[in-house]
Design an enzyme around this catalytic site. Structure first.
Site, PDB file in Angstrom:
ATOM      1  N   GLU A 124       1.013   3.817   1.883  1.00 22.30           N
ATOM      2  CA  GLU A 124       1.524   4.195   3.198  1.00 22.30           C
ATOM      3  C   GLU A 124       2.711   3.326   3.621  1.00 22.30           C
ATOM      4  O   GLU A 124       3.702   3.831   4.165  1.00 22.30           O
ATOM      5  CB  GLU A 124       0.422   4.062   4.267  1.00 22.30           C
ATOM      6  CG  GLU A 124      -0.813   4.881   3.996  1.00 22.30           C
ATOM      7  CD  GLU A 124      -1.913   4.119   3.272  1.00 22.30           C
ATOM      8  OE1 GLU A 124      -3.092   4.340   3.611  1.00 22.30           O
ATOM      9  OE2 GLU A 124      -1.605   3.300   2.374  1.00 22.30           O
ATOM     10  N   CYS A 152      -6.039   1.809   6.047  1.00 25.34           N
ATOM     11  CA  CYS A 152      -6.668   0.572   6.502  1.00 25.34           C
ATOM     12  C   CYS A 152      -6.017   0.130   7.824  1.00 25.34           C
ATOM     13  O   CYS A 152      -5.024   0.725   8.265  1.00 25.34           O
ATOM     14  CB  CYS A 152      -6.495  -0.503   5.437  1.00 25.34           C
ATOM     15  SG  CYS A 152      -4.785  -1.110   5.281  1.00 25.34           S
ATOM     16  N   HIS A 205       0.860  -1.187   0.000  1.00 26.67           N
ATOM     17  CA  HIS A 205       0.000   0.000   0.000  1.00 26.67           C
ATOM     18  C   HIS A 205       0.894   1.233   0.000  1.00 26.67           C
ATOM     19  O   HIS A 205       2.051   1.187   0.444  1.00 26.67           O
ATOM     20  CB  HIS A 205      -0.892   0.017   1.234  1.00 26.67           C
ATOM     21  CG  HIS A 205      -1.954  -1.035   1.226  1.00 26.67           C
ATOM     22  ND1 HIS A 205      -3.023  -1.006   2.096  1.00 26.67           N
ATOM     23  CD2 HIS A 205      -2.121  -2.139   0.464  1.00 26.67           C
ATOM     24  CE1 HIS A 205      -3.805  -2.037   1.868  1.00 26.67           C
ATOM     25  NE2 HIS A 205      -3.274  -2.745   0.889  1.00 26.67           N
ATOM     26  N   CYS A 236      -2.142  -0.511   7.541  1.00 22.72           N
ATOM     27  CA  CYS A 236      -1.362   0.716   7.412  1.00 22.72           C
ATOM     28  C   CYS A 236      -1.414   1.549   8.694  1.00 22.72           C
ATOM     29  O   CYS A 236      -0.400   2.106   9.117  1.00 22.72           O
ATOM     30  CB  CYS A 236      -1.843   1.524   6.220  1.00 22.72           C
ATOM     31  SG  CYS A 236      -1.534   0.672   4.644  1.00 22.72           S
TER      32      CYS A 236
END
Length: 158
Positions: free
Chosen positions: A61, A89, A59, A92
């Site tokens: 992040e 999420c 992801h 993260c």
């Protein structure tokens, strides 16, 4: 691209995160982008890449905090601010807490998996050893449109 006058504002840094989201989209990824800032300087920037990298943890992040850790030569990202186009999420959010990010600014809320106040609130949980300041809704419409347009096109082609 932000102008010189707004480059060091929340909106200016969010525009940089939006650029990263667009780059991710150009690579067939869900358009989420992130930028990590310390002392007014961009330390790291990345977009989503789980498909490209064959890595479910890639992801935006996670990629940014990995890059920043290398740039700063530290696993603690104290006194940093993360700008991300979509509310993080749980995976993260947990990584941001462990990295000790001080401030989180996000664009669009995630009503299915948001872990920074919408569905869960991991980043401000009293049970964890670190909490961060959170501001959501920065350039929200721009961030939300990126995602809505991406998924609208995918639905039309499926």
């Amino acid at each position: 691209m932000p102008s010189a006058s707004d480059a060091n504002t929340d909106e200016g840094f969010m525009l940089l995160a939006i650029e990263q989201a667009r780059l991710a989209e150009a690579n067939g990824e869900v358009p989420v982008g992130a930028v990590l800032v310390k002392g007014g300087l961009v330390i790291a920037a990345a977009g989503n890449a789980p498909i490209t990298l064959h890595d479910p943890s890639a992801h935006a992040e996670i990629r940014v905090i990995r890059e920043a850790g290398q740039a700063l030569q530290n696993y603690r990202l104290n006194d940093t601010t993360l700008y991300v186009t979509l509310e993080p999420c749980p995976m993260c959010a947990g990584a941001l807490v462990n990295a000790r990010v001080a401030r989180l600014i996000y664009g669009a809320s995630d009503f299915k998996a948001g872990a920074c106040g919408t569905v869960y609130d991991l980043v401000r949980s009293a049970e964890l050893n670190h909490r961060m300041d959170v501001l959501g809704g920065v350039l929200e419409e721009d961030c939300k449109s990126l995602l809505q347009d991406f998924f609208r096109v995918r639905r039309q082609h499926s």
